[in-house]
Structures are given as C-alpha cells and as structure tokens.
Design a protein around this motif. Structure first.
Motif, PDB file in Angstrom:
ATOM      1  N   GLN A 616       0.810  -1.214   0.000  1.00 41.23           N
ATOM      2  CA  GLN A 616       0.000   0.000   0.000  1.00 41.23           C
ATOM      3  C   GLN A 616       0.847   1.269   0.000  1.00 41.23           C
ATOM      4  O   GLN A 616       0.756   2.077  -0.908  1.00 41.23           O
ATOM      5  CB  GLN A 616      -0.944  -0.001   1.214  1.00 41.23           C
ATOM      6  N   GLY A 617       1.669   1.456   1.025  1.00 38.78           N
ATOM      7  CA  GLY A 617       2.467   2.681   1.117  1.00 38.78           C
ATOM      8  C   GLY A 617       1.662   3.839   1.667  1.00 38.78           C
ATOM      9  O   GLY A 617       0.459   3.741   1.929  1.00 38.78           O
ATOM     10  N   ILE A 618       2.328   5.002   1.819  1.00 43.01           N
ATOM     11  CA  ILE A 618       1.661   6.176   2.361  1.00 43.01           C
ATOM     12  C   ILE A 618       0.916   6.904   1.245  1.00 43.01           C
ATOM     13  O   ILE A 618       1.024   6.548   0.063  1.00 43.01           O
ATOM     14  CB  ILE A 618       2.665   7.132   3.047  1.00 43.01           C
ATOM     15  N   LYS A 619       0.166   7.949   1.601  1.00 40.78           N
ATOM     16  CA  LYS A 619      -0.569   8.758   0.633  1.00 40.78           C
ATOM     17  C   LYS A 619       0.205  10.058   0.368  1.00 40.78           C
ATOM     18  O   LYS A 619       0.953  10.544   1.221  1.00 40.78           O
ATOM     19  CB  LYS A 619      -1.960   9.095   1.172  1.00 40.78           C
ATOM     20  N   ALA A 620      -0.015  10.637  -0.797  1.00 38.31           N
ATOM     21  CA  ALA A 620       0.681  11.882  -1.161  1.00 38.31           C
ATOM     22  C   ALA A 620       0.351  13.012  -0.187  1.00 38.31           C
ATOM     23  O   ALA A 620       1.205  13.840   0.128  1.00 38.31           O
ATOM     24  CB  ALA A 620       0.312  12.282  -2.587  1.00 38.31           C
ATOM     25  N   ARG A 621      -0.887  13.038   0.299  1.00 37.52           N
ATOM     26  CA  ARG A 621      -1.271  14.123   1.211  1.00 37.52           C
ATOM     27  C   ARG A 621      -0.563  14.040   2.565  1.00 37.52           C
ATOM     28  O   ARG A 621      -0.589  15.003   3.345  1.00 37.52           O
ATOM     29  CB  ARG A 621      -2.785  14.134   1.419  1.00 37.52           C
ATOM     30  N   ASP A 622       0.076  12.885   2.857  1.00 35.50           N
ATOM     31  CA  ASP A 622       0.758  12.696   4.145  1.00 35.50           C
ATOM     32  C   ASP A 622       2.253  13.011   4.073  1.00 35.50           C
ATOM     33  O   ASP A 622       2.964  12.830   5.067  1.00 35.50           O
ATOM     34  CB  ASP A 622       0.571  11.256   4.641  1.00 35.50           C
ATOM     35  N   LEU A 623       2.749  13.454   2.924  1.00 36.80           N
ATOM     36  CA  LEU A 623       4.191  13.685   2.775  1.00 36.80           C
ATOM     37  C   LEU A 623       4.707  14.708   3.788  1.00 36.80           C
ATOM     38  O   LEU A 623       5.793  14.548   4.352  1.00 36.80           O
ATOM     39  CB  LEU A 623       4.514  14.159   1.353  1.00 36.80           C
ATOM     40  N   GLU A 624       3.937  15.750   4.027  1.00 38.79           N
ATOM     41  CA  GLU A 624       4.385  16.811   4.935  1.00 38.79           C
ATOM     42  C   GLU A 624       4.685  16.270   6.328  1.00 38.79           C
ATOM     43  O   GLU A 624       5.666  16.684   6.969  1.00 38.79           O
ATOM     44  CB  GLU A 624       3.332  17.916   5.014  1.00 38.79           C
ATOM     45  N   SER A 625       3.870  15.318   6.784  1.00 38.59           N
ATOM     46  CA  SER A 625       4.077  14.773   8.130  1.00 38.59           C
ATOM     47  C   SER A 625       5.263  13.815   8.190  1.00 38.59           C
ATOM     48  O   SER A 625       5.665  13.389   9.274  1.00 38.59           O
ATOM     49  CB  SER A 625       2.807  14.055   8.611  1.00 38.59           C
ATOM     50  N   HIS A 626       5.816  13.444   7.051  1.00 39.32           N
ATOM     51  CA  HIS A 626       6.980  12.544   6.999  1.00 39.32           C
ATOM     52  C   HIS A 626       8.238  13.270   6.534  1.00 39.32           C
ATOM     53  O   HIS A 626       9.190  12.643   6.065  1.00 39.32           O
ATOM     54  CB  HIS A 626       6.703  11.370   6.049  1.00 39.32           C
ATOM     55  N   LEU A 627       8.265  14.602   6.641  1.00 40.48           N
ATOM     56  CA  LEU A 627       9.402  15.389   6.176  1.00 40.48           C
ATOM     57  C   LEU A 627      10.711  14.896   6.798  1.00 40.48           C
ATOM     58  O   LEU A 627      10.819  14.718   8.014  1.00 40.48           O
ATOM     59  CB  LEU A 627       9.198  16.865   6.525  1.00 40.48           C
ATOM     60  N   GLY A 628      11.713  14.665   5.930  1.00 43.05           N
ATOM     61  CA  GLY A 628      13.031  14.213   6.387  1.00 43.05           C
ATOM     62  C   GLY A 628      13.123  12.721   6.635  1.00 43.05           C
ATOM     63  O   GLY A 628      14.199  12.216   6.961  1.00 43.05           O
ATOM     64  N   LYS A 629      11.996  11.999   6.481  1.00 42.41           N
ATOM     65  CA  LYS A 629      11.982  10.554   6.756  1.00 42.41           C
ATOM     66  C   LYS A 629      11.967   9.754   5.456  1.00 42.41           C
ATOM     67  O   LYS A 629      11.594  10.254   4.400  1.00 42.41           O
ATOM     68  CB  LYS A 629      10.754  10.193   7.592  1.00 42.41           C
ATOM     69  N   MET A 630      12.373   8.483   5.576  1.00 41.01           N
ATOM     70  CA  MET A 630      12.286   7.558   4.443  1.00 41.01           C
ATOM     71  C   MET A 630      10.855   7.033   4.359  1.00 41.01           C
ATOM     72  O   MET A 630      10.257   6.666   5.379  1.00 41.01           O
ATOM     73  CB  MET A 630      13.261   6.402   4.623  1.00 41.01           C
ATOM     74  N   VAL A 631      10.292   7.009   3.159  1.00 40.34           N
ATOM     75  CA  VAL A 631       8.917   6.538   2.977  1.00 40.34           C
ATOM     76  C   VAL A 631       8.852   5.579   1.801  1.00 40.34           C
ATOM     77  O   VAL A 631       9.771   5.507   0.971  1.00 40.34           O
ATOM     78  CB  VAL A 631       7.944   7.716   2.725  1.00 40.34           C
ATOM     79  N   MET A 632       7.727   4.846   1.748  1.00 37.78           N
ATOM     80  CA  MET A 632       7.423   4.016   0.584  1.00 37.78           C
ATOM     81  C   MET A 632       6.037   4.431   0.095  1.00 37.78           C
ATOM     82  O   MET A 632       5.104   4.597   0.879  1.00 37.78           O
ATOM     83  CB  MET A 632       7.435   2.530   0.953  1.00 37.78           C
ATOM     84  N   ILE A 633       5.930   4.628  -1.204  1.00 36.69           N
ATOM     85  CA  ILE A 633       4.672   5.086  -1.780  1.00 36.69           C
ATOM     86  C   ILE A 633       4.499   4.454  -3.154  1.00 36.69           C
ATOM     87  O   ILE A 633       5.487   4.172  -3.855  1.00 36.69           O
ATOM     88  CB  ILE A 633       4.650   6.635  -1.873  1.00 36.69           C
ATOM     89  N   LEU A 634       3.257   4.192  -3.556  1.00 32.48           N
ATOM     90  CA  LEU A 634       2.966   3.692  -4.896  1.00 32.48           C
ATOM     91  C   LEU A 634       2.488   4.852  -5.753  1.00 32.48           C
ATOM     92  O   LEU A 634       1.652   5.661  -5.313  1.00 32.48           O
ATOM     93  CB  LEU A 634       1.880   2.611  -4.863  1.00 32.48           C
ATOM     94  N   GLY A 635       3.017   4.934  -6.970  1.00 30.27           N
ATOM     95  CA  GLY A 635       2.639   6.025  -7.863  1.00 30.27           C
ATOM     96  C   GLY A 635       2.429   5.558  -9.286  1.00 30.27           C
ATOM     97  O   GLY A 635       3.186   4.731  -9.800  1.00 30.27           O
ATOM     98  N   TYR A 636       1.377   6.085  -9.921  1.00 31.50           N
ATOM     99  CA  TYR A 636       1.071   5.802 -11.323  1.00 31.50           C
ATOM    100  C   TYR A 636       1.727   6.897 -12.161  1.00 31.50           C
ATOM    101  O   TYR A 636       1.438   8.085 -11.994  1.00 31.50           O
ATOM    102  CB  TYR A 636      -0.443   5.789 -11.519  1.00 31.50           C
ATOM    103  N   LEU A 637       2.622   6.509 -13.060  1.00 32.76           N
ATOM    104  CA  LEU A 637       3.452   7.472 -13.780  1.00 32.76           C
ATOM    105  C   LEU A 637       2.625   8.364 -14.699  1.00 32.76           C
ATOM    106  O   LEU A 637       1.824   7.889 -15.507  1.00 32.76           O
ATOM    107  CB  LEU A 637       4.521   6.740 -14.597  1.00 32.76           C
TER     108      LEU A 637
END
Length: 714
Positions: A616-637
C-alpha cells in the motif's frame, strides 16, 4: 510611438495587423498578440495585443527603435481550428484579382552533418550500411576511410550549411505592395497557398513585411470551454475581463498552490513547482515566472537565486547595486530579453543599438559574427573603463550568455500570462466545462487521460463511450461527461459517422440487433463497441453481447442496413434468438485492460491491476508529516522530465499519481537513474526521502520498482 511608426514607414504594417485581428473578432475567433509587439501602446489601443505596456513599464524601443533596420514582428496566435480561415482571409483580401501580392514565407533546410553524408553517399552509390558506418566513424581518431569515404568527407565540408531544399516557414506570410513576382518566384505546395522562394532574412533585406500567423491549442481550450459553458449552463462568459481575473481570490489561491492543470503555460510540473515555491499570486509574479522557467535562466542558476530573493528580502541585498538599480522588479536578476539591453546599456555603456545587436546575436538572429564579436570586446573594454571589477563583468557576461537565447521578451511573457489568467478563470469557476474543452482540443502538457482524471477529481461523473449518448467529441450534461467516440482508437471514422447519422435520422438504438439492422458494420468494429461497454443500456453483460454479436454477424464482413417499416427492436433476422449460456461476470481488471487497449488509458483506477494488493504505502497528502523521513509510496506514472547535471549525467524529475489521485513529485539523481530507470507507463513502488524547498514537497528517490500487473492467465 506614432511619430516613430510613421518615420520608419510601418503604418501599413500596423493597419494590416489591425485588419487581421478585426476580422478575427468579427468571426468570434480568440487571439493573442505576443512577442515584442506587446511593448507598443498603439498595438494595445488597436486591440492587436491585450497587454498594457504602461502597466508593465515595457520599452517600446525593444519593438522599434531608430537603430533597428529590420521590420518589427507581431506574433499573433489563433486557435488551431481558426488559423486556416484567417490565412485564407489574408490571401483573399490582399491579392488583387488574379495578381498575387501574398505568399507564404519560404525557409531553406540546409545540409547538416548526417544529411550531407547521406546525400553524398547516395551520389557515390554506397549501400546504406556503408554510409551509416562512415557517419559514425568519420570523426573518430585513427579512422582511415577508403577512397569514396575521403571524397565524401572532403565534399561534405564544402556542402555543410548550404541549402538542401525549400520548406514552408512555420507561420510567416508576405504581403507586398507590388505583385509578389517582382521579388520572388513561387510554387504551390499541398497547403494550397503560393510559397515564396525566399526566406525571412532575404525578405527583411528587400523590405518585405512578414506577418506571423500562428496557432495554439490553448485558445482552442478557451473557445470550446466558453461554448460548452453556454450549452450546459446557459451562461455567457466575457473572457476579456482580465483586470478582474488578476484580483480574483479563487484564482490567486489556485496559483499559490499550483492547482493549474489544463491552464495555458502554467500546467507543467516544473511550472506548478515554481508557482508553489514562489507562492505567486500576482500578475507581475506570473509574468516573471513564465520567463524564469525558460532553460537559460534555470541553467545559469538564476531561477533558484530569483526564488531566494523573492521570498527573502535580506537575500536581495546580495545583488550588485548597479544591477539592482537597473532591474529592481526582478531583484537585480536578468529575467527578460529587455534586461540584456538594459544591462548592456547601463552596466557596460553600450549604445541602445549596440545592445540590441548583442541581444540578437545571443538569440542566434544575428548574421554578422564579426559585428557581434566587436560588441563583445567593447562590452569588456567599457566595463574596464567604467571601473567594473573583471570578476563582476565576467559574471554578468556569463548571465547574458547563458540565458539570452532562451529568454522571452517581457511583453511576450505578459501575453502568455494574460492567456493563463483567462484559462485559470474558466478552471476556477467552470472546471468541468473547461476540462471538457481541453479534452476536445487534444492539446496540453499531459495525455488526455490526466485531463479526464482532473474532471473526475472536480466531481464529474465520467462515462465510457455510449452508443446512444456519446457524440464524436466528448460532451457534458450537468455533471455527467460522456467520452466521445473519437477516443476509441480502432473505431473507424466512417463507422462513427454512420452511427451518428443514423441516430440523428431515426432516433436512439433499441438494442444490439436493432443497431446491426440499422448500421452496416463489420464484426470487428462491432466487437470494439461491445468491449468498450457502448451497449450497456441493454442490461446485458459484455460476454452476452459478444456472444450475440457473433450469432448475428456469423463471420460476415458486414450486414447491410435495412429500413424497417416497423421498429422491431432487433428481430430483423427473424424470430431466431441466440441461446446464451450462463457466463461469469467480467473481472474489473479485465475491464481496465480493455479500456487501455481501446482508449489507451484506464477509466477505472489502474491500481486495481497491481498483482500484490497487500503493498500500500503512504498517501501523497501525508508527505508533509513525513518530512526528512524515508517513505514508501505507490505512484502511477504521469510524465518524466529528463535533464543533465553540470557533469553531463542524466537525472530525472518524475510526476505520478497516488491511489487517491493526488500528485507525487520525485527527484532521481544520476546514480539512481542508472540503477533504477523508469520503464514506461506503469505503477511504481518508490522508496526515498521526503524533502521540502520553499514549501514544495517531493521525494528524493533511492529505489524505483515497476509493480507486477495481474494477468488473466494467472
């Protein structure tokens, strides 16, 4: 201005341009007058441009000055659907009977490295493989060509840059006082208008005026949107109230946040990023942004410096005092072509005429390299005489050199900004109709799929093509959008025309058999319609309809349509009805694959296709709360921008969508690009660090993996 226009003999040039835009306005064609012509208050008063040069402090001398020998240029854009009619009007109006005074401007394609080798290779009768080998190895150290290769290399140096063949200038039209054949021969290309055998440089030299009539799809978006708004809501929109648009709070908010998809010139990922970083919501900021985004400003590092000075008043103090005084509006940074003239004149003491030669030379328009070199030397000698530090003079020259060829005239940027505001107004207050206009003009930065996505995100009910509801182009009723039959790539235009003509003549289709009885169609074309669920109004499943289609047509090429005395609803083939077995329901994933095959994009979420749904991964709207951290996200190009670092290594900027349809922006440095390159349109698993600059969030990618898709055979 009037005195100078008369003194230079340009009255007729202005009046003919005025006549052209007046004709366009009478035909309800929208236009944009841009280029340095937007620096003229006379042009503004005549309606040739919509840019007020007094408001923007534009220099008329950039357009016409006593030192400028060549005639001025108005670049007038029309919608791609209207341009040919405008061109036809010019030929009809300014030709006098059978005597031709108008011609399309010619352009000469010249022999360049590859083409001259290929043409000479053919002369010597060499096979293609030998010619390509010679092209590849001719400049390699230690290569020893054979006797033919030596001759080809010898003559290629003679032919290089010589004319190869005549082509048509992209937009130029010549109008002459005397018949055009006093000046040049013409021929008749397939376009249907006479073509002059001279190019723009010769036309300038002999005093012929060039009228630039261009087309763009942004104006088509606006025109279609206004028509659609009236059809769907009964509202008439006045798109010329630009002063009101500049102050509109809704538009300001969309600019600040980069919500500009579909809007002319401000919708690309780079532009959305720039607007977000600048927090731009003023007209002058948008004018500057449209020039800052150009390659030259970015390459010289001045785009980043501009943003820094824009958001930090203390940073502005770093500007050289002379440059800050010359260009206070842009914090001492050269942003527009006029800035080259101003800096050369005030900083280096060149005359305005010499400064314009410098500008033209930088942009590749000067034909005298010796004159350009003389002015370059004078630039540095003047700086020395004026007490400028060598280091500062060299830095200023580097700025001029790195961006002048790619920069816009300020009036040009202002013209683009006006059209951007018009698009933004329509997007802000009529988002559905505006996006339908964008879809129906098949133009913009993104693929049609993502304009349909934007429609959905704004609350539209997106319907696949429908045999009784869809037209040739996409249409909207209320909030329901029926995609046009044109989007089905394998459906022949002749088939679409037959369907629409029959429906107009005899009403809606009652079912599949009724359709086949009334429209002569092949089984192959019918199956496309069924696979795209165009007959879903029947209540039958796709499999049932496919079964029925084979039963009715039974491998025949096409059954001719018949005129029934009574509408039987599909019993035109007798009382014989197919016995259809019980079939399994179609998997949503199979529906999506059919959509991709026929439309070239999915209407349902492509994330259904991911084989491993547990990721699943995180959502784009949650990026701000993960600033400076490593994340995994799924994206459709959505799109990838390829660029090069100072060292010449390839790096990428990616734009993707998450499961919720929100935008993801990614940065891929050279080591990551080499190890984890993009592999076409797909859904990717992205791992990386969330970064922020000027309030804009993105992901610095460490790992990129294309996700495996579901396969019906699995």
């Amino acid at each position: 201005e009037l005195e100078l226009i008369q003194q230079k003999g340009f009255v007729s040039y202005f009046l003919i341009n005025y006549d052209i835009v007046t004709f366009a306005q009478q035909r309800n064609f929208y236009h944009v007058g841009r280029g340095s012509g937007a620096n003229s208050i006379v042009a503004y008063c005549l309606g040739i441009t919509d840019v007020d040069p007094i408001e923007l402090d534009l220099y008329f001398e950039r357009f016409i000055n006593l030192y400028r020998e060549n005639p001025p240029d108005f670049d007038i854009d029309f919608s791609w659907t209207d341009r040919d009619e405008v061109t036809n009007y010019i030929f009809q109006k300014y030709n006098r009977g059978k005597v031709e005074h108008v011609a399309l401007l010619g352009s000469y394609s010249t022999f360049q490295y590859n083409s001259v080798f290929r043409e000479l290779g053919k002369v010597f009768g060499l096979p293609k493989s030998d010619i390509e080998s010679l092209i590849h190895f001719a400049n390699k150290e230690g290569y020893e060509p054979d006797q033919f290769g030596k001759l080809i290399i010898k003559y290629s140096q003679v032919l290089h840059d010589m004319p190869s063949h005549l082509t048509i200038h992209a937009c130029g039209i010549l109008i002459s006082h005397k018949p055009i054949h006093y000046y040049t021969a013409t021929d008749m290309p397939p376009k249907g208008f006479p073509l002059a055998h001279i190019d723009m440089h010769i036309a300038e030299d002999i005093g012929l005026h060039k009228f630039d009539i261009l087309s763009q799809r942004g104006l088509g978006h606006i025109k279609s949107a206004i028509e659609t708004i009236y059809q769907n809501q009964g509202v008439k929109v006045d798109i010329r109230e630009v002063d009101k648009f500049k102050k509109d709070p809704k538009i300001k908010e969309m600019l600040r946040t980069g919500h500009t998809i579909g809007a002319f010139y401000v919708e690309s990922p780079a532009m959305r990023m720039l607007l977000s970083k600048m927090k731009a919501d003023e007209y002058l900021e948008l004018v500057a942004a449209s020039s800052i985004i150009r390659p030259g400003v970015a390459r010289s590092g001045m785009m980043r410096e501009y943003i820094l000075r824009h958001v930090d008043e203390e940073r502005r103090k770093m500007a050289h005092p002379v440059l800050a005084d010359i260009m206070p509006e842009t914090y001492g940074i050269m942003v527009y072509q006029e800035d080259v003239i101003k800096v050369a004149h005030y900083f280096a003491g060149l005359s305005l005429g010499e400064a314009d030669v410098l500008r033209r030379g930088m942009s590749g328009k000067s034909r005298s390299k010796d004159e350009f070199q003389r002015i370059r030397e004078k630039f540095f000698s003047n700086c020395k005489e004026m007490g400028r530090e060598d280091k500062v003079a060299a830095e200023v020259w580097y700025q001029i050199e790195s961006f002048a060829g790619y920069s816009f005239a300020k009036g040009h940027s202002a013209s683009f900004a006006v059209e951007s505001y018009q698009s933004m107004y329509l997007k802000a207050y009529f988002p559905l109709e505006f996006m339908v206009g964008v879809v129906n003009n098949f133009g913009g930065f993104y693929h049609t799929e993502f304009y349909i996505h934007e429609l959905r995100m704004n609350g539209a009910d997106i319907q696949a093509p429908h045999i009784n509801e869809s037209d040739y182009l996409t249409r909207i009723t209320g909030k329901t959008v029926y995609l046009g039959l044109i989007h089905m790539k394998f459906l022949e235009k002749a088939t679409v025309e037959k369907i629409l003509a029959e429906r107009r003549e005899n009403g809606a289709f009652l079912g599949l058999a009724d359709f086949v009885a009334r429209v002569a169609i092949s089984l192959e074309q019918l199956l496309i319609l069924i696979r795209m669920t165009c007959f879903r109004f029947t209540g039958k499943t796709k499999q049932e309809l496919l079964w029925e289609a084979h039963f009715i047509l039974n491998k025949k090429k096409a059954i001719p349509a018949t005129n029934e005395l009574f509408r039987t609803g599909g019993l035109a083939f007798g009382n014989r009805q197919p016995e259809i077995p019980v079939l399994e329901a179609v998997d949503i994933r199979q529906e999506i694959l059919d959509q991709i095959d026929i439309l070239e994009f999915p209407l349902d979420s492509p994330f259904h296709l991911v084989k491993d749904q547990s990721i699943q991964g995180i959502k784009a709207r949650d990026l701000e709360s993960h600033l400076g951290k490593m994340v995994m996200i799924l994206g459709y190009l959505v799109t990838v921008k390829y660029t090069r670092t100072v060292k010449g290594e390839v790096m990428n900027f990616g734009t993707l969508l998450d499961r919720d349809g929100n935008w993801i922006d990614t940065v891929h440095f050279p080591p990551v690009v080499k190890k984890y390159p993009f592999k076409g349109r797909a859904i990717y698993r992205i791992e990386g660090k969330v970064t922020e600059e000027f309030g804009f969030f993105s992901i610095e990618v460490n790992l990129l993996e294309r996700m495996a898709y579901w396969n019906a055979a699995d």
